[in-house]
Design a protein around this motif. Structure first.
Motif, short mmCIF file in Angstrom:
data_model
loop_
_atom_site.label_atom_id
_atom_site.label_comp_id
_atom_site.label_asym_id
_atom_site.label_seq_id
_atom_site.Cartn_x
_atom_site.Cartn_y
_atom_site.Cartn_z
N ILE A 1 12.65 17.25 -32.17
CA ILE A 1 11.60 16.24 -32.07
C ILE A 1 11.27 15.86 -30.62
O ILE A 1 10.09 15.80 -30.27
N LEU B 1 8.68 15.13 -40.11
CA LEU B 1 9.69 16.15 -40.35
C LEU B 1 10.22 16.08 -41.79
O LEU B 1 10.57 17.10 -42.38
N TRP C 1 7.21 11.38 -35.69
CA TRP C 1 7.65 12.74 -35.92
C TRP C 1 8.88 12.84 -36.81
O TRP C 1 9.07 13.83 -37.51
N GLU C 2 9.73 11.82 -36.83
CA GLU C 2 10.87 11.83 -37.76
C GLU C 2 10.38 11.78 -39.20
O GLU C 2 10.88 12.51 -40.06
N LYS D 1 12.25 26.61 -38.81
CA LYS D 1 12.05 25.24 -39.25
C LYS D 1 12.56 24.29 -38.17
O LYS D 1 13.65 24.48 -37.64
N ALA D 2 11.75 23.30 -37.84
CA ALA D 2 12.16 22.31 -36.84
C ALA D 2 13.25 21.41 -37.40
O ALA D 2 13.30 21.15 -38.61
N THR D 3 14.10 20.93 -36.52
CA THR D 3 15.15 19.99 -36.89
C THR D 3 14.94 18.69 -36.12
O THR D 3 14.12 18.62 -35.20
N VAL E 1 7.37 21.61 -40.76
CA VAL E 1 7.22 21.62 -39.30
C VAL E 1 7.99 22.83 -38.79
O VAL E 1 9.20 22.93 -39.00
N SER F 1 4.24 24.69 -31.92
CA SER F 1 4.66 24.10 -33.18
C SER F 1 3.47 24.00 -34.12
O SER F 1 2.33 23.84 -33.66
N THR G 1 2.44 22.10 -37.99
CA THR G 1 2.80 21.17 -39.05
C THR G 1 1.78 21.33 -40.17
O THR G 1 0.58 21.35 -39.92
#
Length: 161
Positions: free
Chosen positions: A22, A55, A51-52, A16-18, A60, A72, A74
């Motif tokens: 970004i 997320l 992107w914030e 999972k992206a943090t 993402v 990546s 989404t």
């Protein structure tokens, strides 16, 4: 440092992206999509995403190999359509051609199955003909072309049941 012949490269991992990811995701998107600016006459939509916000509202995931982000994906669930919608797939141009895009899409299909969702949908810009061909090779069926937000988008569907 490259791997020696006796040491296989590390397997790619998804996570999972943090918020800290970004800047890397954005740089990868800008690098990968910039080739389409001239063809489209404007920046592709992913280059202007917040992107914030994405997320916070979408799944993402980042694909890492040897601690480097190489791709990546989404996506989000469209409950009314009983579908998992892939919103963006991006692979770092320096690592394209290694099957990472296919890997990311197959992962989204697996996510859909695990959640009991029978369909996966996605779209691409009509000017991104390379993507259209790739999605068809992956078993997606073209369902139509729509002008949305000033972009001509080609929609695809794949039933995974």
């Amino acid at each position: 440092m490259s791997a020696s012949p006796s040491t296989p490269p590390s397997e790619p991992t998804l996570q999972k992206a943090t918020i800290d990811d970004i800047p890397t995701i954005k740089a990868m998107v800008d690098n990968a999509y910039s080739i389409y600016i001239e063809r489209m006459g404007k920046k592709p939509a992913p280059m202007s995403e917040d992107w914030e916000r994405i997320l916070q509202t979408h799944d993402v995931l980042i694909l890492k190999e040897s601690d480097l982000i190489v791709g990546s994906i989404t996506f989000h669930i469209e409950h009314d359509l009983h579908a998992l919608k892939i919103d963006n797939v991006v692979v770092n141009p320096a690592t394209q051609g290694r099957g990472y895009g296919r890997f990311l899409i197959r992962h989204a299909e697996m996510e859909a199955r695990q959640r009991g969702i029978p369909n996966v949908t996605l779209y691409t810009n009509a000017k991104m003909v390379e993507n259209i061909g790739m999605y068809k090779k992956l078993g997606f069926e073209e369902t139509g072309t729509i002008v949305e937000d000033g972009f001509e988008r080609v929609y695809f569907h794949r039933c995974i049941e």
